[in-house]
Design an enzyme around this catalytic site. Structure first.
Site, short mmCIF file in Angstrom:
data_model
loop_
_atom_site.label_atom_id
_atom_site.label_comp_id
_atom_site.label_asym_id
_atom_site.label_seq_id
_atom_site.Cartn_x
_atom_site.Cartn_y
_atom_site.Cartn_z
N TYR A 65 -2.26 5.58 -3.12
CA TYR A 65 -2.01 5.73 -4.55
C TYR A 65 -1.55 4.41 -5.14
O TYR A 65 -0.97 3.57 -4.45
CB TYR A 65 -0.93 6.80 -4.80
CG TYR A 65 -1.42 8.22 -4.59
CD1 TYR A 65 -1.79 9.02 -5.68
CD2 TYR A 65 -1.54 8.75 -3.32
CE1 TYR A 65 -2.25 10.32 -5.49
CE2 TYR A 65 -2.01 10.04 -3.11
CZ TYR A 65 -2.36 10.82 -4.21
OH TYR A 65 -2.83 12.10 -4.01
N ILE A 92 0.85 -1.19 0.00
CA ILE A 92 0.00 0.00 0.00
C ILE A 92 0.89 1.24 0.00
O ILE A 92 1.61 1.50 0.97
CB ILE A 92 -0.93 0.02 1.22
CG1 ILE A 92 -1.74 -1.29 1.31
CG2 ILE A 92 -1.86 1.22 1.18
CD1 ILE A 92 -2.54 -1.42 2.60
N ASP A 93 0.85 1.99 -1.11
CA ASP A 93 1.63 3.22 -1.24
C ASP A 93 0.78 4.39 -0.77
O ASP A 93 -0.33 4.59 -1.28
CB ASP A 93 2.05 3.44 -2.69
CG ASP A 93 2.91 2.31 -3.24
OD1 ASP A 93 3.70 1.75 -2.46
OD2 ASP A 93 2.76 1.98 -4.43
N VAL A 94 1.29 5.15 0.18
CA VAL A 94 0.49 6.24 0.76
C VAL A 94 1.23 7.56 0.71
O VAL A 94 2.46 7.61 0.71
CB VAL A 94 0.07 5.94 2.22
CG1 VAL A 94 -0.71 4.64 2.30
CG2 VAL A 94 1.28 5.89 3.14
#
Length: 253
Positions: free
Chosen positions: A143, A129-131
């Site tokens: 994102y 999970i890219d945040v």
């Protein structure tokens, strides 16, 4: 007994090993296979390899590269990039990887994680999970596609759903801290740790072993992943594949 892991994260772009800053300006730093050979000698805890071209260009995983990496790896190996089907995940595991990482495909279809887990084992399913931190009102947005596409998922809701379906691990990657080497986002790590029961790895920002120690010391059993820390050396960021030896690692766990 479970313990923390210190994990080099290698980014592959155009079949070469690269490093980014805030998910931009990819700098070539070497050959992935050579890096793996050096990490073998360093006896690393685990290795994560992410192909940052695959999902962006809607390409399938590069199975030849995965096979070559797995043959060389003498440590647990997680691969991510372009995985969109159960069969692709099954093949990656059959080639010798221990874990398969998904990002946009998982967020678009959580049932894919369940189906892959039924075939390869839930413990082998990793969701990245890219945040990015919101400039107004606080909190974090998610994102995908190398930080270019904002997801509709709310972070809290996504973590809850991943907990419910029982994925093996989540990796939280801070876009703001990527390649900056000024330390992990400890507030982000605390937020996620409070939300989830799953094995958790934090990525983005480590610039020293002290940063790794700080993360592990506060959150105990956790994965501390880093890219720049293990491919650069010194203030001028000279390319040098490195990793702490056993004696250096003892105080970190």
């Amino acid at each position: 007994m479970l313990r923390s892991r210190i994990i080099p994260c290698l980014l592959v772009h155009n079949k070469g090993l690269v490093k980014t800053v805030n998910f931009k300006d990819a700098k070539y730093v070497g050959d992935p296979i050579n890096a793996v050979k050096i990490f073998n000698e360093k006896e690393v805890d685990e290795l994560m390899v992410l192909d940052i071209d695959a999902s962006k260009e809607k390409k399938a995983p590069n199975f030849e590269m995965i096979k070559n990496l797995a043959v060389e790896c003498r440590m647990p190996f997680c691969y991510g990039g372009g995985v969109t089907t159960v069969e692709q995940a099954r093949k990656i595991i059959s080639l010798g990887a221990e874990k398969v990482a998904l990002s946009s495909a998982a967020l678009n279809n959580l049932d894919l994680c369940v189906k892959i887990g039924e075939v390869v084992g839930a413990q082998s399913v990793v969701v990245v999970i890219d945040v990015k931190k919101r400039k107004l009102f606080g909190g974090y947005d998610i994102y995908t596609i190398n930080g270019t596409k904002k997801s509709k998922w709310k972070l809290k809701d996504l973590i809850k759903e991943l907990d419910n379906i029982g994925v093996g691990e989540i990796v939280i990657n801070s876009i703001d801290n990527d390649g900056v080497m000024k330390g992990y986002d400890m507030d982000l790590a605390e937020t996620i740790r409070d939300l989830c029961k799953m094995p958790l790895t934090i990525l983005g920002g480590a610039g020293s072993l002290e940063d790794v120690k700080k993360l592990i010391s506060k959150f105990k059993v956790i994965g501390a992943a880093a890219g720049s820390l293990f491919v650069f050396k010194g203030k001028y960021r000279a390319v040098l594949i490195n990793y702490p030896n056993r004696e250096e690692r003892k105080p970190l766990y």
